[in-house]
Each structure stands twice: as structure tokens, then as C-alpha cells.
Design an enzyme around this catalytic site. Structure first.
Site, PDB file in Angstrom:
ATOM      1  N   ARG A 221      20.660  23.469 -84.321  1.00 42.65           N
ATOM      2  CA  ARG A 221      20.095  24.243 -85.376  1.00 42.65           C
ATOM      3  C   ARG A 221      20.181  25.896 -84.877  1.00 42.65           C
ATOM      4  O   ARG A 221      20.018  26.093 -83.434  1.00 42.65           O
ATOM      5  CB  ARG A 221      18.618  24.026 -85.887  1.00 42.65           C
ATOM      6  CG  ARG A 221      17.494  24.300 -84.789  1.00 42.65           C
ATOM      7  CD  ARG A 221      16.442  23.540 -85.277  1.00 42.65           C
ATOM      8  NE  ARG A 221      15.911  23.720 -86.535  1.00 42.65           N
ATOM      9  CZ  ARG A 221      15.913  22.902 -87.514  1.00 42.65           C
ATOM     10  NH1 ARG A 221      16.198  21.516 -87.040  1.00 42.65           N
ATOM     11  NH2 ARG A 221      15.641  22.961 -88.737  1.00 42.65           N
ATOM     12  N   ALA A 242      26.672  24.294 -80.427  1.00 39.86           N
ATOM     13  CA  ALA A 242      25.484  25.311 -79.920  1.00 39.86           C
ATOM     14  C   ALA A 242      24.979  26.133 -81.288  1.00 39.86           C
ATOM     15  O   ALA A 242      25.465  26.140 -82.227  1.00 39.86           O
ATOM     16  CB  ALA A 242      25.718  26.241 -78.824  1.00 39.86           C
ATOM     17  N   HIS A 243      23.577  26.582 -81.170  1.00 40.84           N
ATOM     18  CA  HIS A 243      23.118  27.236 -82.003  1.00 40.84           C
ATOM     19  C   HIS A 243      24.200  28.442 -82.567  1.00 40.84           C
ATOM     20  O   HIS A 243      24.541  29.079 -81.854  1.00 40.84           O
ATOM     21  CB  HIS A 243      21.818  27.821 -81.960  1.00 40.84           C
ATOM     22  CG  HIS A 243      21.940  29.028 -80.726  1.00 40.84           C
ATOM     23  ND1 HIS A 243      21.975  30.168 -80.690  1.00 40.84           N
ATOM     24  CD2 HIS A 243      21.600  28.709 -79.104  1.00 40.84           C
ATOM     25  CE1 HIS A 243      22.057  30.674 -79.559  1.00 40.84           C
ATOM     26  NE2 HIS A 243      21.965  29.906 -78.704  1.00 40.84           N
ATOM     27  N   ASN A 244      23.770  28.685 -83.874  1.00 45.95           N
ATOM     28  CA  ASN A 244      24.759  29.965 -84.796  1.00 45.95           C
ATOM     29  C   ASN A 244      26.018  29.667 -84.549  1.00 45.95           C
ATOM     30  O   ASN A 244      26.611  30.712 -84.906  1.00 45.95           O
ATOM     31  CB  ASN A 244      24.020  31.056 -84.301  1.00 45.95           C
ATOM     32  CG  ASN A 244      22.438  31.147 -84.656  1.00 45.95           C
ATOM     33  OD1 ASN A 244      21.536  30.802 -83.854  1.00 45.95           O
ATOM     34  ND2 ASN A 244      22.161  31.579 -85.704  1.00 45.95           N
ATOM     35  N   SER A 262      26.598  31.078 -81.079  1.00 45.43           N
ATOM     36  CA  SER A 262      27.033  32.219 -81.901  1.00 45.43           C
ATOM     37  C   SER A 262      28.558  32.481 -81.744  1.00 45.43           C
ATOM     38  O   SER A 262      29.285  33.440 -82.119  1.00 45.43           O
ATOM     39  CB  SER A 262      26.405  33.619 -81.394  1.00 45.43           C
ATOM     40  OG  SER A 262      24.892  33.567 -81.624  1.00 45.43           O
TER      41      SER A 262
END
Length: 338
Positions: A221, A242-244, A262
Site C-alpha cells: 500500500r 513497493a509503495h506508491n 515511487s
């Protein structure tokens, strides 16, 4: 299930040469086929098997001219591989993936859950509060669906999948066994003491429509906002996102790939197995990354093939590799010149 050769030809839009009334009950490789089975020939290197196969029918290109007589009936099509794929899809839906309906007890259903028509919930599945399951969603046994999750129609969630609170899953998705969607991103703030303090991950995950997620893949998330996988993308087993991270439409990602936080990946990209992608990088549309490559910087222009570690454009990599293979000879020449 049993189909006649004629029925199969009608399904895939082919023309039969030979006996169209023979019953077909199995799909096989051309070199392993048995009587009553159907196979296909798309690669010329397999032509030799056409003359020895025990298959009752072979799907083949309509321009193909056999060197000698063949025993199976032939179904002539424009694209044998695409036609056999269509047949496989039909067989899968009719035989291997029959839609289940109803509830297998024991199963937990939370408060204020919205259930569509023809939903299946397997034994020991857990559905949290305020969850939405649209029509024909299938939740297999031992699956966890957290609070405020929404799952679109015709989506299949296989056994052992964990979908954390607040995630959104689109229509016609398939999530295979053991996958985890919405676990915490790897966010920790270094402290003056040398320790790390956890950064709360309060964002979500959005999977758009027609996405397939392989077994034991994990999608974290977002810290804020959402980790986003856009429609049509297919992700293999054992992939870490991974996140974003944002992954564009109709992108394919092979097993054991890791994508750091990201990162933005464009539409129609291809990432081979064991690829590593550094965080906060960006790949443009139609970027291809060869297996085991390590992407350490952005390639925003797209339409490029990357190879090696650190990944560079294919043409430059091949030139460098050609030199690398000759290093020992070059060193020997230099020694001889001294």
C-alpha cells in the site's frame, strides 16, 4: 467434455480437411498427442512431428503444404497459435474453471457487506466490514478480505490471498494463491540513535480491470495516495511491488522482479525475470527490460530495450559485452607488446 472437430473448427473459425465428425476429448502437445486429442503446429521446427503424431486433429496455418500425407484431420486457420489459445481459453472456462456459487461454511461475513449476484465464498474465508463484492466474484477458501475493500464483477480471488483494508480491485481480475495486496510499504525513518522509526502507511492499492496477479506476489500500500496497477497488466509469481509504484496499462512483469517505491512504469512495457528497479525512477511506454537487469535511472522516452547491471540500452550493452569477452586476449596482446 467432448467436442467434434467440426465444432472446434466453428469455434476458432477454421476449415476442416479430413473427417470432421471425430470426437475430441483432450488437448496435447504435438509430440505427445494421443488418439482423440487435438494439437497445433505453429513453429516450423516441429513439422516433423506432424507426420508421426497420434493426434486426431491438428490446427495448422491455411497456407501450409505438407511434404507427405498426414493421418490426422487438419483445421486450417490464419494463425494457429492464436486459434489454439482461443481453444484453450474455451476449454479452461468449460472444464477447469467452472463458476462456483454460494457459501461454504464456516465463512465469516462482516457488517454492512454488499454482495452481488452469484457470488461464491469458500470455507474459512473472512470478509470484513463494509466490503463490496460485485456480481460473480469468487472468493476461494482461506482468503482474507479486509474492511472497506471493493472487488469488481467476475474477479477471482484464489485460496490464501490476503487483501488488506481499503484496497480496490477491478473487474475481471485474477489474483492467485498466496498473493498479498495492501501490506505496509517498507518505510522507516532513521533516528539519531541509529534505530529506525516506522512510517505509517495510510494509502491504498488500486488494481484496475483485467489484471492478473501471480502466486505469492506482494503489492504494498502507498504511504499516501495509492499504489496503482492499470488495466490489462499481468504480473507473474513472486514479484514485489513497493509503495506508491504506478504500473501502466497492458504491461507484463515476469517472476522475481522487484520494483522499489515511487517508481513509474509506462504502458505496454515488458520486464523480464529477476529485474530490479531502483526507486523514484521512471520508464516510458514500451520499455523492455531484459532478465536480471538492474535499472538505476529513468528512461522516460520509452521505446527502448535495456540490458545489464546497471541497465543500459541494448546496442551499447552488446558492444560493451563483445569487448568484455575479448578482455583476456587484449591483455595478452598488451603483455606480448611489452
Amino acid at each position: 467434455m467432448v467436442f467434434t472437430i467440426k465444432e472446434i473448427a466453428q469455434l476458432i473459425g477454421g476449415h476442416v480437411v479430413g473427417d470432421a465428425s471425430i470426437n475430441i476429448h483432450k488437448l496435447c502437445k504435438i509430440q505427445e498427442a494421443i488418439p482423440g486429442s487435438i494439437t497445433f503446429l505453429a513453429n516450423p521446427s516441429y513439422e516433423k512431428y506432424l507426420y508421426t503424431t497420434q493426434a486426431s486433429a491438428v490446427i495448422i496455418n491455411n497456407s501450409f503444404q505438407p511434404e507427405r500425407s498426414v493421418s490426422p484431420s487438419l483445421i486450417l486457420v490464419e494463425d494457429p497459435y492464436a486459434s489454439f489459445t482461443k481453444l484453450l481459453a474455451h476449454y479452461y472456462q468449460a472444464v477447469l474453471n467452472k463458476h462456483k456459487v454460494g457459501v461454504e461454511e464456516p465463512a465469516h461475513l462482516g457488517k454492512h457487506v454488499k454482495l452481488g449476484n452469484l457470488v461464491y465464498r469458500g470455507a474459512f474465508s473472512y470478509i470484513g466490514d463494509y466490503v463490496t463484492l460485485e456480481d460473480k466474484v469468487q472468493i476461494y477458501p482461506h482468503t482474507y478480505i479486509g474492511d472497506h475493500v471493493s472487488i469488481g464483477e467476475n474477479t477471482i480471488i484464489y485460496s490464501g490471498v490476503k487483501i488488506y483494508a481499503g484496497c480496490q480491485i477491478g473487474k475481471n481480475c485474477i489474483i492467485h494463491a498466496g498473493a498479498v495486496v495492501g501490506s505496509n510499504g517498507f518505510g522507516f525513518a532513521p533516528q539519531p540513535t541509529g534505530s529506525y522509526e516506522k512510517i505509517p502507511q495510510v494509502g491504498g492499492v488500486i488494481l484496475e480491470d483485467n489484471i492478473e496477479i501471480g502466486a505469492n506476489t506482494t503489492i504494498d500500500r502507498a504511504t499516501l495516495g495509492n499504489t496503482l496497477i492499470k488495466q490489462g497488466t499481468k504480473i507473474d509469481n513472486l514479484v514485489q511491488i513497493a509503495h506508491n509504484v504506478e504500473v501502466g496499462k497492458d504491461t507484463v512483469i515476469a517472476a522475481l522482479t522487484g520494483i522499489a517505491g515511487s517508481t513509474k512504469i509506462g504502458n505496454n512495457c515488458m520486464l523480464g525475470g529477476q529485474v530490479g528497479v531502483a526507486g523514484h525512477t521512471e520508464m516510458g511506454d514500451r520499455t523492455v527490460v531484459a532478465g536480471q537487469a538492474g535499472v538505476t535511472k529513468s528512461y522516460k522516452k520509452g521505446n527502448v530495450t535495456l540490458m545489464g547491471m546497471p541497465a543500459i540500452e541494448r546496442k551499447k550493452y552488446l558492444k560493451n559485452y563483445a569487448i568484455f569477452k575479448q578482455l583476456q586476449n587484449i591483455l595478452q596482446i598488451k603483455k606480448d607488446e611489452q
